[in-house]
Design a protein around this motif. Sequence first.
Motif: not given
Length: 804
Positions: A624-629, A672-684
């Motif tokens: 059930m796991n997705a492949s890891v790039s 990478v997981f297409r969550a730009p809002d979370l990425a921006l929050t994490q960076l700040v």
Amino acid sequence: MHTLHLMILLPFIFALFVPLLYKFFVPRIHTGWFVLFIPTVIFLYLLRFISPISKGENLISSVPWMPSFGINFTLFIDGLSLIFGLLITGIGALVILYSIYYMAKDREALDNFYVYLMLFMGAMLGVVFSDNILVLYVFWELTSISSFLLIAYWYQRERSRYGAQKSMMITISGGFAALAGFIMLSMITGTYSIREMIGQVDDITAHGLFLPAMVLILLGAFTKSAQFPFSIWLPGAMEAPTPISAYLHSATMVKAGIYLVARFTPIFGGEAEWFWLVSGTGLVTLLYGSLNAVKQTDLKALLAYSTISQLGLIMSLFGMGSAALYFTGGEDSSVYAVAVLAAIFHLINHSTFKGALFMVVGIIDHETGTRDVRKLGGLMQIMPVSFTLAVIGAFSMAGLPPFNGFLSKEMFFTGALNAGGMSIFNMDTFGILFPFIAWVASVFTFVYCMILVFKPFRGKYKPEKLDKKPHEAPIGMLIPPIVLAIFVVGIFFFPNALSTALLQPASHAVLPGMPESAFNKEISAWHGPNAELFMTIGVVAFGILLYLYLKKWVSILWNYPQSLTLNHFYDVALERGEEISRFVTNRYMTGNIKDYLTYIFAFFILLAGGALLVSNRLTVHATMNASVSLFEGALAVSALALAIAVLFAKSRMIAILALGGLGYLVSMLFVVFRAPDLALTQLVVETVTTALFLLCYYHLPKHFKGSGRIPFKPLNLIISLGVGLTVTLFALSANGNRLFEPISSYYGDSYELAGAKNIVNAILVDFRGIDTMMEIAVLTIAALGVFTLIKLELNRSENNEKSK
């Protein structure tokens, strides 16, 4: 909302308005005049049920509470609950009238007093009318809490706080035991309804949890009704004002345990264990209370132990009468069922004469300033009405005619003699103890009743030992005990009217299935020269003899070692418990946050990881796991390298930068997981926290304390690996154990109902919006608190300036 439910909730609702009434009408009108309306209305409302109940009808009203769990707010009125409801409201109305003259409106916090009283009254009504055991339990514990507040009303006094603490600890502990018993019964029967449980008696009796459930429920009943050895809380509760003592300890709280035993007799009655536990404990309590009452010099303490004794009498009668269920359908059932009729009869009688006696003792204390019989004497000429009321109440409790206590005491002797002659439950061996203990305890009951009457009112008048110049109480304070005294005498002359209207329906509720003839017996004062009459003559003769020579033998009771008393054991247990708690607390409350984090994480590993192993849910489905790039794997390996770098960094600067870099890598994973809002929050967040760390550590030493690197600690390694492994296994197992459909499908189908164009919009608006609103509410409350504190401090400063 049904009328019955409104009846239960009315005291709680009115309690909200008591502080307002107190604020706007004191000192012009006593708050009690407003409160008096509530029990009076409920009492009059309950009177209308006497006619249908006496005809065998029962009334049920239900309101859904948590229907998915089978929990409904169901009220049930039968003969048993109706008697208790009338006592709770009838005695309550008289006590409130009495308190209006007893509690000074300009010196007492009457808003607190009547709020607590309304809470207690509503809780007691909820206990006796609830059919659902969980609802009953909620009200049951509310009686303990509200009685704690009432007993501690004069909280400035150490003895009041001590008595309130003792009563709450004992009664609430018993309540927890009763809750466990209730849960066991619900597990056996699959229902929370007492009526439905009674219909499954055979299944309950055959179940392995029958005996544990019985013992646990009896523990709850015994603690609430001050049965031996739990009776030590009741004398300490006498530190409360007399209106509270008259209400809690004559008609209401102490009768709650009696009610519980009566209500569950149809389920557990007819079994030897129930018979011996209930009747045996009752007889021991009867004897214990009467012996201790004789040696008291404080009139309220004497009444406290007399209450313990009388509660034991009632409890023993319910135990004796439960044997009738063993013979259900047989000829012997009617013989033993009379004990239940006697128990309910004495329950009512005790409420009348004991309520009157408490009020008389309150009058003596109020008008003389003392309750010590060694300082009192000769009050008969000064307080003739109070003396008359004391004679009526005390002689009724002693079992003398022409008072109602004589009738129920004779029936008590009948029940004890019948029980002594039983051929079941090994009574052919131990049966003689029942009438013997009943007679001996009645002798001492007679003695302390004579002390109650003649020590304060007869003998030499001692004005030099009194704090006040005594005089008769005002008429308003005398009306309530006079009303109760009228019932004491009236019931003696017209007992069968009471029996037909209330006693017989209540007895049928305790012993369902009994024939009509079992309780349809005429109650009269004269039955000819039978055994009960000779037992009464013996009680009077020996009682008079012991009273006349009281000073020669009462000191024997005081020679009992104090180190062996129940109160001493309680105090020692409480003291040792505090010492052990202090010792244990000092061992783990080190003041070091590292230790606290260790406790928290270790507990998390043991509880969460242990639950995962025990529940056999540790399953991983790689399919059930997705492949890891390659890029995702490189980010994960880089994050791991930075985490290890934090552990082995030689300076704080390197550790902080490595930690910040780890945060930035996590934000890259969000991209990478297409969550730009979370990425921006994490960076700040990472930027701000890294800057703050660097600012905080700017003036600290360049290297860590000690050597150049962090010392290796195996426990830290174990804790960190354990937490990481537990969280990882939980995440993998959660992915492999889907018990329900994913919640994403719900949002995928319903986000348009929220007026959103996609799932993200709906979540942000509905959930984050509500979350933000609650945060604003919390900040508003905090701001109001800060403003209030500042305002109080400014007012205090202004007052200090003015005083200078």
